[in-house]
Design a protein around this motif. Structure first.
Motif, PDB file in Angstrom:
ATOM      1  N   UNK A 256       1.000  -1.119   0.040  1.00 18.71           N
ATOM      2  CA  UNK A 256      -0.096   0.077  -0.040  1.00 18.71           C
ATOM      3  C   UNK A 256       0.957   1.298  -0.068  1.00 18.71           C
ATOM      4  N   UNK A 257       0.334   2.256  -0.158  1.00 21.57           N
ATOM      5  CA  UNK A 257       1.106   3.581  -0.309  1.00 21.57           C
ATOM      6  C   UNK A 257       1.991   3.940   0.966  1.00 21.57           C
ATOM      7  N   UNK A 258       3.102   4.067   0.589  1.00 23.77           N
ATOM      8  CA  UNK A 258       4.329   4.534   1.837  1.00 23.77           C
ATOM      9  C   UNK A 258       4.090   3.303   2.958  1.00 23.77           C
ATOM     10  N   UNK A 259       4.324   2.248   2.542  1.00 29.05           N
ATOM     11  CA  UNK A 259       4.500   1.073   3.407  1.00 29.05           C
ATOM     12  C   UNK A 259       5.714   0.402   3.710  1.00 29.05           C
TER      13      UNK A 259
ATOM     14  N   UNK B  74      -8.913  -0.502   4.592  1.00 28.23           N
ATOM     15  CA  UNK B  74      -7.429  -0.843   4.277  1.00 28.23           C
ATOM     16  C   UNK B  74      -6.875   0.551   4.709  1.00 28.23           C
ATOM     17  N   UNK B  75      -5.459   0.508   4.673  1.00 32.20           N
ATOM     18  CA  UNK B  75      -4.541   1.694   4.942  1.00 32.20           C
ATOM     19  C   UNK B  75      -4.385   2.239   3.425  1.00 32.20           C
ATOM     20  N   UNK B  76      -4.501   3.580   3.234  1.00 30.97           N
ATOM     21  CA  UNK B  76      -4.323   4.143   2.151  1.00 30.97           C
ATOM     22  C   UNK B  76      -3.047   5.093   2.170  1.00 30.97           C
TER      23      UNK B  76
ATOM     24  N   UNK C 159       1.821   7.375  -5.834  1.00 32.56           N
ATOM     25  CA  UNK C 159       1.846   6.870  -4.656  1.00 32.56           C
ATOM     26  C   UNK C 159       3.389   5.936  -4.444  1.00 32.56           C
ATOM     27  N   UNK C 160       3.527   5.239  -3.194  1.00 28.43           N
ATOM     28  CA  UNK C 160       4.863   4.588  -3.299  1.00 28.43           C
ATOM     29  C   UNK C 160       4.434   3.229  -2.574  1.00 28.43           C
ATOM     30  N   UNK C 161       4.016   2.449  -3.391  1.00 26.02           N
ATOM     31  CA  UNK C 161       3.646   1.018  -2.662  1.00 26.02           C
ATOM     32  C   UNK C 161       4.937   0.093  -3.134  1.00 26.02           C
TER      33      UNK C 161
END
Lengths: 1001, 91
Positions: free
Chosen positions: A301-304, A383-385, A520-522
């Motif tokens: 997920x984004x910034x995981x 979910x975490x976004x 995003x940065x997943x």
């Protein structure tokens, strides 16, 4: 004041034993039993390193060997420094010094962090695309790329530690000492199999040993305490060897495995002295059982990737095993029941669990009810976004998942936290299974690859076989083990199992965000900074094969080999490309499973033990007389003997002159010697040499040339007839073993009817070669009773004689063109024989010479050296040695090939002499020979094979191979060098004494 | 790394052995009678089979004997070993 997050005592941690260590120069304390990671977390440190490409702050993510982020440099700037060490595996010891990698000037303030903001212009394949052109700029780019590449720093000093190798043979090897491994090892050992159990951890019991929950029970005890009793029992079994801190690196065919056993890395440095640090175990097992467990999956997920985001199983392990809390306000994000196990563990210890975000909408899970009972809010179907906090997570944003899981809906909810546990289910650790050649199948229900089939020499048990619950493990383990070991019963038949794990899972490879994917940065591969975006880009750009996508995006190419994220990469590829997971295949898992040190691989074979070397019996004399040595095969041969600061050139000039003017002596002991006996010995020589041997009289010597079946020169040497059915063959020094092998091959496979026996006697005899016009006088002093007249002892003959009681074989043969005698004696008398020669030769200024002078002297005579003037493309005809090829013999090895259409070409490269226009100019060996330097491209018609300055002719001489060279005698050719063109004239290869007068001087 | 059952010594590590290429290629008795093509067939042409392959091996660091081996190259399983001069096993 830093916080202390040691919240609970643990029996695995000895709180009476405090250990001081340094991280990035600051002193901290931990306890015996801590890893560097657990000790850092206890000190509230999560920020450990920077990521490879974007230099993003990264923290500890796991509690095991799969760690992608927390890789550190140990003992920087010392001889013991080691890069890329996983902080999660390092047991702390007094004096440990660790530092962050890939950051400058510090992990807290890293200039390279700017890459994070440049990331929109640094997509997958950035380097490939950007630095392609202009092509000649590559050298300039390379400098900067190299500077910023790589994570840790390699040591610059020799490794001070001791390493060794050990072979182990066993009936059954069990890899992994979790619950499955322990049970398997115990059953195997109790049934009488010699069993070896290895585990990478310092303790036994895997993840079950810390399982202290009412929800997982065996025979009405918590699975942890049940297993503890089992462990205590197996320690008493005689035919069971247990090795902890031992990681299997490679699983090769025929159950050959390599493992690294760590012996001292956990000890204080002063306690390691004179102890073996690591051992490479070379294990050959009749049967192998892998019980390597499973690795928890992250979620994408984004910034995981922020410090403070850990796998839920890691959070559980830090709490249960190390008594450390990863945060004071914990949240979990999960798609399955595992996070609840961790949450319950924390709640039991009084650690705050603020919320659980579960992808699943409806779950009937006892674990979930337990959590809810403790007033922890569970967000079902969420979910975490996004996450926030640069150097440590401080907030997450969650949203509800759409029905199909592809979008998020509803409003954003922000939750603050200092730790986020994530669980995407489990990936069976099938790495070793596939290394051994095992094939995988894909199981749709929980989206995992599991072993396709079991064999009689290898079995996967437990979660690495896809059995994820206690019930499954116990049932399948016992069933499979009975078949595998061919046994009827075990001690575990009626065991009562309680397991409250709900196996439902909502698998979404790439969790949606409210933001566009581009924004995003997943992260999929944490270590190499490959995101889901990069993978999709690769597919858009046409990459299809999983192996290609891996290389283009570098997913799975870090030191962790993508143990966490590879499955997600596959999932995203399969979804994007519309291919089925099972059909897509996986990338190849290659050894080693975790990195090995070079020290372990090399073991004791360092320094003088790196390779064996062979010395002649006269070696000590050469050393005493200041010889320089050169390696010829494994031999140390005297190269030249400098006197009073002479240069090599000066030495060789002096030695060469002395050998021709008076007397020289060479240690020729290294030449291969093969004793040939049998009634068909003569016939055998006829078949292996190009010339005829039947008529060679007893007592006579003959030079022979040996070809390969393709007609190319293979070896040469002098063979002497000692008796009717007895010869001794000499071979080149380097070719001795292969010649012997080749001759044996023909004898055993092509000509088994021949009565011939071969024995290598290279080491049994040693040889001194005395040459020069005064050699006869010296030999007559040593052997006063030997008749040295040309009539009695002509060139190419030998005599049996004695020095005192010692038998000698004296051969009058010559490789220098001078009158020479070779004295062969049993090796143990050789040094005194040599010294006798030196003594006898004193009045004639006998000069010991080495291989370099030998090469010069033979080149003056145009004698070839196989391997220097030939290179497996030269026939005897090419060498202008037609005279040695028998026309009469019906057959010999290579004969037919000498008139193949290719070998009879007139324009083949042929051996010729080369004389420089300027007689002082010495050519470089290997230099190219051309005719015309004006016409481009310049055609290269040959090269220089041997080149020297001859003191006896007072000019430069060289041998070379030139296309059609035989017909070019007298023609001028050019040797273009970097700064000049050298004019040469093609000449006869014999430069000195064409009439062979000196042989009988 | 294989374990090879040397027909003279028994099971030994592969590191003691040297591979010697395809087996059952007999050196022609009368090479001079052969055309270039026929000689080239003997000299250069070797099969590289995925599956059952007959190979020569030498126990180089042991008894030094040459022998033949049947190996499935697709999974490296050794099906049989037999002495030089013996007929290859027919499955």
């Amino acid at each position: 004041m830093k916080k202390n997050l040691r919240v609970k005592s643990s029996k695995f941690i000895d709180e009476t034993y405090r250990i001081g260590f340094k991280f990035n120069g600051i002193k901290y304390y931990g306890f015996k039993g801590d890893t560097l990671a657990s000790a850092l977390i206890a000190n509230d440190i999560h920020l450990v390193g920077r990521s490879f490409k974007y230099h993003r702050p990264r923290g500890i993510m796991t509690a095991g060997s799969e760690e992608p982020n927390a890789i550190i440099q140990l003992h920087n700037n010392s001889s013991r420094t080691e890069p890329n060490v996983r902080a999660t595996e390092v047991e702390i010891y007094e004096g440990l010094e660790a530092s962050s990698q890939n950051c400058w000037p510090s992990v807290n303030f890293d200039i390279g962090g700017i890459n994070n903001f440049l990331s929109p212009i640094l997509p997958a394949g950035f380097y490939y695309k950007t630095f392609m052109w202009p092509a000649n700029f590559w050298e300039k780019y390379e400098y900067f790329i190299r500077k910023s590449a790589g994570l840790g720093k390699s040591p610059t000093e020799p490794d001070p530690d001791i390493y060794e190798h050990r072979y182990i043979h066993c009936d059954v090897l069990v890899i992994g000492a979790g619950i499955s491994g322990i049970i398997a090892a115990k059953i195997s050992a109790k049934k009488g199999f010699k069993t070896l159990l290895v585990d990478e951890n310092p303790y036994l019991g895997g993840s079950t040993i810390i399982q202290n929950s009412e929800f997982f029970k065996l025979n009405n005890q918590t699975s942890g305490s049940w297993l503890e009793k089992e462990i205590n029992e197996i320690k008493k079994i005689d035919n069971l060897e247990i090795k902890t801190r031992t990681s299997v690196a490679a699983y090769h065919g025929y159950n050959f495995l390599l493992a690294r056993e760590n012996l001292t890395d956990h000890l204080p440095i002063e306690n390691r002295k004179n102890k073996t640090r690591q051992r490479l175990l070379k294990i050959r097992a009749k049967k192998v059982i892998t019980a390597t467990g499973a690795i928890e999956r992250p979620l994408i997920f984004n910034n995981n990737d922020r410090p403070g985001i850990l796998l839920s199983s890691a959070i559980k392990k830090y709490a249960d095993l190390y008594g450390v809390s990863c945060g004071e306000k914990n949240i979990f994000l999960t798609n399955n029941d595992s996070a609840y196990e961790a949450a319950i563990s924390l709640i039991q210890k009084g650690i705050n669990v603020a919320a659980i975000v579960d992808n699943r909408e409806q779950v009937d899970s006892k674990l979930l009810y337990e959590v809810e009972k403790n007033n922890t809010k569970v967000f079902k179907g969420f979910t975490v976004t996004d996450t926030f906090g640069y150097k440590r997570i401080n907030k997450i944003q969650i949203m509800q998942l759409s029905k199909d899981g592809q979008k998020v809906v509803g409003s954003k909810i922000n939750l603050s936290c200092d730790c986020l546990g994530i669980s995407g289910g489990w990936t069976p650790a099938i790495h070793l299974y596939t290394q051994s050649g095992g094939k995988l199948k894909f199981r749709e229900e929980d989206q995992v690859f599991i072993p396709k089939n079991q064999s009689l020499d290898h079995l996967s048990v437990g979660s690495c076989n896809g059995d994820m619950t206690l019930n499954e493990i116990m049932t399948n383990l016992l069933k499979d083990l009975k078949l595998f070991l061919d046994i009827n019963d075990t001690d575990y038949e009626n065991i009562e199992v309680l397991s409250c794990f709900n196996q439902s899972k909502r698998n979404i490879w790439l969790l949606p965000s409210d933001k566009n994917l581009g924004k995003t940065k997943p992260f999929v591969d944490y270590q190499n900074d490959a995101t889901a975006k990069d993978i999709k880009l690769a597919l858009r750009e046409g990459f299809r094969s999983i192996e290609h996508v891996k290389r283009y995006t570098t997913t799975g190419m870090g030191t962790d080999q993508g143990k966490l994220g590879n499955m997600h990469a596959l999932g995203i590829i399969s979804e994007t490309a519309g291919a089925k997971m099972g059909e897509l295949g996986t990338t190849t898992f290659r050894p080693p499973y975790t990195p090995l040190t070079f020290g372990t691989i090399v073991g004791r074979n360092v320094g003088e033990f790196f390779d064996t070397f062979r010395k002649t019996p006269m070696h000590d004399w050469h050393v005493k007389n200041k010889a320089k040595f050169e390696n010829v095969g494994q031999w140390k041969r005297a190269w030249y003997y400098p006197k009073n600061n002479e240069s090599m050139h000066q030495t060789v000039q002096r030695e060469s002159k002395a050998a021709r003017d008076s007397a020289g002596i060479l240690d020729a002991s290294t030449l291969g010697k093969i004793d040939i006996q049998g009634t068909d010995a003569s016939e055998f020589l006829n078949r292996v040499y190009t010339n005829a041997w039947s008529k060679l009289a007893i007592g006579k010597c003959r030079y022979g040339l040996m070809l390969n079946e393709d007609g190319m020169v293979y070896d040469d040497g002098v063979t002497t007839r000692l008796g009717e059915n007895h010869y001794i063959m000499t071979t080149t020094t380097g070719g001795a073993a292969t010649v012997m092998g080749k001759l044996e091959d023909y004898l055993q496979t092509e000509w088994p009817e021949l009565d011939v026996y071969l024995t290598s006697v290279t080491d049994q005899f040693a040889t001194a070669s005395v040459c020069g016009p005064n050699s006869k006088k010296i030999i007559s002093k040593i052997f006063p009773n030997l008749d040295l007249s040309d009539g009695n002892f002509p060139h190419m003959s030998f005599k049996n004689t004695k020095i005192g009681n010692i038998s000698c074989r004296v051969m009058r043969i010559s490789f220098t063109g001078e009158l020479s005698f070779e004295i062969n004696v049993q090796a143990n008398y050789a040094k005194s024989m040599w010294e006798k020669c030196i003594e006898a030769g004193k009045e004639f200024n006998i000069t010991p010479y080495g291989t370099e002078t030998m090469h010069l002297l033979r080149a003056e005579k145009g004698f070839i050296i196989v391997g220097q003037d030939t290179d497996a493309t030269m026939t005897p005809i090419d060498l202008q040695m037609d005279w040695i090829v028998s026309k009469k013999k019906y057959d010999f090895i290579g004969k037919r090939s000498l008139y193949r259409s290719d070998t009879i070409r007139e324009d083949r490269k042929q051996l010729v002499g080369l004389l420089t226009e300027n007689p002082k100019e010495v050519l470089e060996e290997g230099a190219q020979i051309v005719t015309d330097i004006k016409k481009l491209p310049i055609e290269m018609i040959g090269h220089v094979t041997s080149s020297y300055y001859s003191p006896n002719l007072d000019k430069s001489i060289a041998l070379g191979v030139v296309k059609g060279g035989k017909n070019l005698i007298g023609k001028k050719l050019i040797i273009p060098m970097e700064n000049k063109n050298i004019n040469v004239t093609v000449a006869d290869p014999v430069f000195l004494d064409k009439e062979n007068k000196r042989l009988n001087a | 790394m294989f374990v090879i059952n040397c027909p003279y010594c028994g099971e030994r590590e592969q590191s003691e052995f040297k591979a010697g290429g395809e087996a059952h290629i007999v050196r022609p008795k009368q090479p001079t009678e052969l055309s270039d093509d026929q000689w080239a067939e003997y000299l250069f042409m070797r099969k590289n089979i995925k599956g059952i392959q007959y190979e020569r091996w030498n126990h180089a660091h042991g008894c030094r004997k040459w022998f033949n081996m049947v190996r499935d190259t697709s999974n490296d399983k050794i099906k049989a070993v037999y002495k030089m001069g013996e007929e290859p096993p027919t499955e």
